[in-house]
Design a protein around this motif. Structure first.
Motif, PDB file in Angstrom:
ATOM      1  N   GLY A  27       7.716   4.963  -2.478  1.00 24.14           N
ATOM      2  CA  GLY A  27       6.864   4.495  -1.381  1.00 24.14           C
ATOM      3  C   GLY A  27       5.413   4.894  -1.577  1.00 24.14           C
ATOM      4  O   GLY A  27       4.509   4.088  -1.390  1.00 24.14           O
ATOM      5  N   VAL A  28       5.185   6.143  -1.954  1.00 23.14           N
ATOM      6  CA  VAL A  28       3.812   6.614  -2.184  1.00 23.14           C
ATOM      7  C   VAL A  28       3.189   5.874  -3.360  1.00 23.14           C
ATOM      8  O   VAL A  28       2.005   5.520  -3.321  1.00 23.14           O
ATOM      9  CB  VAL A  28       3.802   8.145  -2.412  1.00 23.14           C
ATOM     10  CG1 VAL A  28       2.466   8.615  -2.955  1.00 23.14           C
ATOM     11  CG2 VAL A  28       4.138   8.867  -1.129  1.00 23.14           C
ATOM     12  N   SER A  29       3.973   5.595  -4.377  1.00 24.13           N
ATOM     13  CA  SER A  29       3.453   4.856  -5.535  1.00 24.13           C
ATOM     14  C   SER A  29       3.017   3.450  -5.143  1.00 24.13           C
ATOM     15  O   SER A  29       1.947   2.985  -5.560  1.00 24.13           O
ATOM     16  CB  SER A  29       4.516   4.787  -6.634  1.00 24.13           C
ATOM     17  OG  SER A  29       4.796   6.069  -7.131  1.00 24.13           O
ATOM     18  N   PHE A  30       3.841   2.761  -4.345  1.00 24.64           N
ATOM     19  CA  PHE A  30       3.464   1.422  -3.896  1.00 24.64           C
ATOM     20  C   PHE A  30       2.233   1.476  -2.997  1.00 24.64           C
ATOM     21  O   PHE A  30       1.333   0.647  -3.111  1.00 24.64           O
ATOM     22  CB  PHE A  30       4.617   0.744  -3.144  1.00 24.64           C
ATOM     23  CG  PHE A  30       5.626   0.109  -4.056  1.00 24.64           C
ATOM     24  CD1 PHE A  30       5.269  -0.925  -4.904  1.00 24.64           C
ATOM     25  CD2 PHE A  30       6.938   0.531  -4.053  1.00 24.64           C
ATOM     26  CE1 PHE A  30       6.189  -1.521  -5.741  1.00 24.64           C
ATOM     27  CE2 PHE A  30       7.872  -0.051  -4.883  1.00 24.64           C
ATOM     28  CZ  PHE A  30       7.508  -1.076  -5.735  1.00 24.64           C
ATOM     29  N   TRP A  31       2.181   2.451  -2.086  1.00 19.81           N
ATOM     30  CA  TRP A  31       1.041   2.595  -1.184  1.00 19.81           C
ATOM     31  C   TRP A  31      -0.235   2.844  -1.975  1.00 19.81           C
ATOM     32  O   TRP A  31      -1.261   2.220  -1.724  1.00 19.81           O
ATOM     33  CB  TRP A  31       1.313   3.741  -0.218  1.00 19.81           C
ATOM     34  CG  TRP A  31       0.148   4.068   0.661  1.00 19.81           C
ATOM     35  CD1 TRP A  31      -0.325   3.332   1.714  1.00 19.81           C
ATOM     36  CD2 TRP A  31      -0.703   5.205   0.552  1.00 19.81           C
ATOM     37  NE1 TRP A  31      -1.411   3.963   2.266  1.00 19.81           N
ATOM     38  CE2 TRP A  31      -1.670   5.118   1.577  1.00 19.81           C
ATOM     39  CE3 TRP A  31      -0.731   6.302  -0.310  1.00 19.81           C
ATOM     40  CZ2 TRP A  31      -2.651   6.079   1.742  1.00 19.81           C
ATOM     41  CZ3 TRP A  31      -1.708   7.254  -0.128  1.00 19.81           C
ATOM     42  CH2 TRP A  31      -2.649   7.134   0.877  1.00 19.81           C
ATOM     43  N   ARG A  32      -0.157   3.735  -2.964  1.00 21.88           N
ATOM     44  CA  ARG A  32      -1.343   4.051  -3.778  1.00 21.88           C
ATOM     45  C   ARG A  32      -1.761   2.856  -4.630  1.00 21.88           C
ATOM     46  O   ARG A  32      -2.948   2.572  -4.774  1.00 21.88           O
ATOM     47  CB  ARG A  32      -1.056   5.253  -4.666  1.00 21.88           C
ATOM     48  CG  ARG A  32      -2.280   5.713  -5.408  1.00 21.88           C
ATOM     49  CD  ARG A  32      -2.045   7.070  -6.046  1.00 21.88           C
ATOM     50  NE  ARG A  32      -3.267   7.541  -6.653  1.00 21.88           N
ATOM     51  CZ  ARG A  32      -3.520   7.473  -7.944  1.00 21.88           C
ATOM     52  NH1 ARG A  32      -2.622   6.985  -8.769  1.00 21.88           N
ATOM     53  NH2 ARG A  32      -4.663   7.901  -8.421  1.00 21.88           N
ATOM     54  N   ARG A  34      -1.372  -0.286  -3.944  1.00 21.91           N
ATOM     55  CA  ARG A  34      -2.019  -1.263  -3.069  1.00 21.91           C
ATOM     56  C   ARG A  34      -3.442  -0.841  -2.732  1.00 21.91           C
ATOM     57  O   ARG A  34      -4.358  -1.660  -2.712  1.00 21.91           O
ATOM     58  CB  ARG A  34      -1.180  -1.410  -1.808  1.00 21.91           C
ATOM     59  CG  ARG A  34      -1.385  -2.707  -1.084  1.00 21.91           C
ATOM     60  CD  ARG A  34      -0.438  -2.853   0.049  1.00 21.91           C
ATOM     61  NE  ARG A  34      -0.433  -1.621   0.845  1.00 21.91           N
ATOM     62  CZ  ARG A  34       0.431  -1.357   1.805  1.00 21.91           C
ATOM     63  NH1 ARG A  34       1.362  -2.219   2.086  1.00 21.91           N
ATOM     64  NH2 ARG A  34       0.364  -0.233   2.480  1.00 21.91           N
ATOM     65  N   ARG A  35      -3.628   0.456  -2.494  1.00 19.86           N
ATOM     66  CA  ARG A  35      -4.953   0.980  -2.170  1.00 19.86           C
ATOM     67  C   ARG A  35      -5.897   0.857  -3.363  1.00 19.86           C
ATOM     68  O   ARG A  35      -7.050   0.440  -3.222  1.00 19.86           O
ATOM     69  CB  ARG A  35      -4.825   2.444  -1.752  1.00 19.86           C
ATOM     70  CG  ARG A  35      -5.934   2.923  -0.883  1.00 19.86           C
ATOM     71  CD  ARG A  35      -5.719   4.345  -0.457  1.00 19.86           C
ATOM     72  NE  ARG A  35      -6.196   5.190  -1.556  1.00 19.86           N
ATOM     73  CZ  ARG A  35      -5.689   6.349  -1.904  1.00 19.86           C
ATOM     74  NH1 ARG A  35      -4.661   6.837  -1.271  1.00 19.86           N
ATOM     75  NH2 ARG A  35      -6.180   7.040  -2.901  1.00 19.86           N
TER      76      ARG A  35
END
Length: 51
Positions: A27-32, A34-35
Motif C-alpha cells: 500500500g505504501v509503495s503504491f501511494w508513494r 502515485r505521489r
C-alpha cells in the motif's frame, strides 16, 4: 491444516502479522508511486511551458 499443538496461537499470529506488514508495504509503495508520478508530471508540465 497441520496440527500445530501448543504453538498454534504463536504461529498463526505470526502469519497474520507478516501478511499485514506485506499488505502495508504494498500500500505504501503504491501511494508513494502515485505521489512521485504526480510530482514528475508537475515538473514535466512546468518544463514544457518554459521551452
Amino acid at each position: 491444516m497441520p496440527d500445530l499443538g501448543k504453538y498454534a496461537d504463536v504461529v498463526l499470529s505470526s502469519y497474520a502479522v507478516s501478511i499485514l506488514l506485506i499488505v502495508a508495504l504494498v500500500g505504501v509503495s503504491f501511494w508513494r508511486a502515485r505521489r512521485v508520478k504526480a510530482e514528475l508530471d508537475r515538473v514535466e508540465t512546468r518544463g514544457t511551458r518554459r521551452g
